[in-house]
Design a protein around this motif. Structure first.
Motif, short mmCIF file in Angstrom:
data_model
loop_
_atom_site.label_atom_id
_atom_site.label_comp_id
_atom_site.label_asym_id
_atom_site.label_seq_id
_atom_site.Cartn_x
_atom_site.Cartn_y
_atom_site.Cartn_z
N HIS A 6 -14.84 47.92 34.12
CA HIS A 6 -14.65 48.55 32.79
C HIS A 6 -13.88 47.68 31.90
CE1 HIS A 6 -14.37 51.36 29.45
NE2 HIS A 6 -13.14 51.39 29.63
N ARG A 10 -14.24 45.11 28.20
CA ARG A 10 -13.22 45.79 27.33
C ARG A 10 -13.73 45.97 26.12
NH1 ARG A 10 -7.91 47.67 28.81
NH2 ARG A 10 -6.45 48.11 26.66
N SER A 11 -13.71 47.21 25.47
CA SER A 11 -14.52 47.30 24.28
C SER A 11 -13.32 47.00 23.10
CB SER A 11 -14.60 49.08 23.86
OG SER A 11 -15.70 49.25 24.73
N ARG A 38 -10.51 53.02 22.26
CA ARG A 38 -11.06 52.00 22.88
C ARG A 38 -12.34 52.33 23.55
NH1 ARG A 38 -9.43 47.10 23.37
NH2 ARG A 38 -7.28 47.43 23.07
N GLY A 39 -13.62 52.07 23.18
CA GLY A 39 -14.92 52.66 23.74
C GLY A 39 -15.00 54.13 23.46
N ASP A 40 -14.94 55.01 24.41
CA ASP A 40 -15.09 56.22 23.85
C ASP A 40 -14.04 57.15 24.65
OD1 ASP A 40 -15.21 56.14 26.71
OD2 ASP A 40 -16.95 57.45 27.29
N ARG A 142 -25.18 55.64 28.55
CA ARG A 142 -23.98 54.71 27.78
C ARG A 142 -24.54 54.42 26.31
NH1 ARG A 142 -20.56 50.76 29.90
NH2 ARG A 142 -21.02 51.64 31.72
#
Length: 170
Positions: A6, A10-11, A38-40, A142
């Motif tokens: 993850h 990294r988002s 960040r991300g969800d 996703r």
């Protein structure tokens, strides 16, 4: 292992500037807040004077109130689209095909997501005979942007407790 994978991808950081934030835990709306996403995942919420990293994408909702996604805890998405002038509930249950009803249910789920309902419990499938699926049980892929659906499958009722409208008239 999952954390390492993850973090490797990294988002990007998104910062939402909220004029008011209803977080569900405070006594009232919190004014002038920054939500770091960040991300969800929400990484943190800070006062509006906190530093924003230069590479962050900022979404300015400083004139709006921000709140978590809403939960509809009882809905029947397979009943959306029934027209009383065309037989209503009975026609929907007895005559509408599974594909049409599934398309209507998909539209109902997308519509709810667009109005702030991001989680809902689907109660029964109104005769559609569709089994519970993984993406209807609170899991999203996703690339799936629709709501999380916590589904029950076939409904149960007492004998004579959930008759078709035609049967109620007799």
């Amino acid at each position: 292992m999952r954390a390492a994978v993850h973090n490797a991808g990294r988002s990007a950081l998104i910062v939402i500037r909220a004029g008011a934030l209803i977080d569900g835990t405070s006594d009232g709306p919190r004014k002038n807040q920054l939500i770091f996403v960040r991300g969800d995942r929400i990484e943190k919420v800070a006062d509006g004077s906190a530093a924003i990293p230069a590479d962050a994408k900022v979404i300015d909702l400083s004139e709006a109130t921000v709140l978590p996604g809403l939960i509809d805890s009882h809905t029947h998405i397979f009943l959306v689209g029934e027209d009383p002038a065309k037989g209503g509930y009975d026609a929907n249950i007895l005559k509408a095909g599974i594909a049409l009803r599934a398309a209507r249910a998909t539209y109902a789920a997308e519509t709810r997501a667009g109005t702030g309902f991001h989680n809902f419990a689907r109660r029964g499938n109104e005769g559609a005979g569709l089994p519970r699926r993984r993406n209807q049980a609170g899991h999203r892929g996703r690339n799936h942007s629709g709501p999380r659906i916590f589904a029950s499958t076939r409904a149960i009722s007492t004998t004579g407790g959930y008759n078709l409208e035609v049967m109620r008239q007799n």
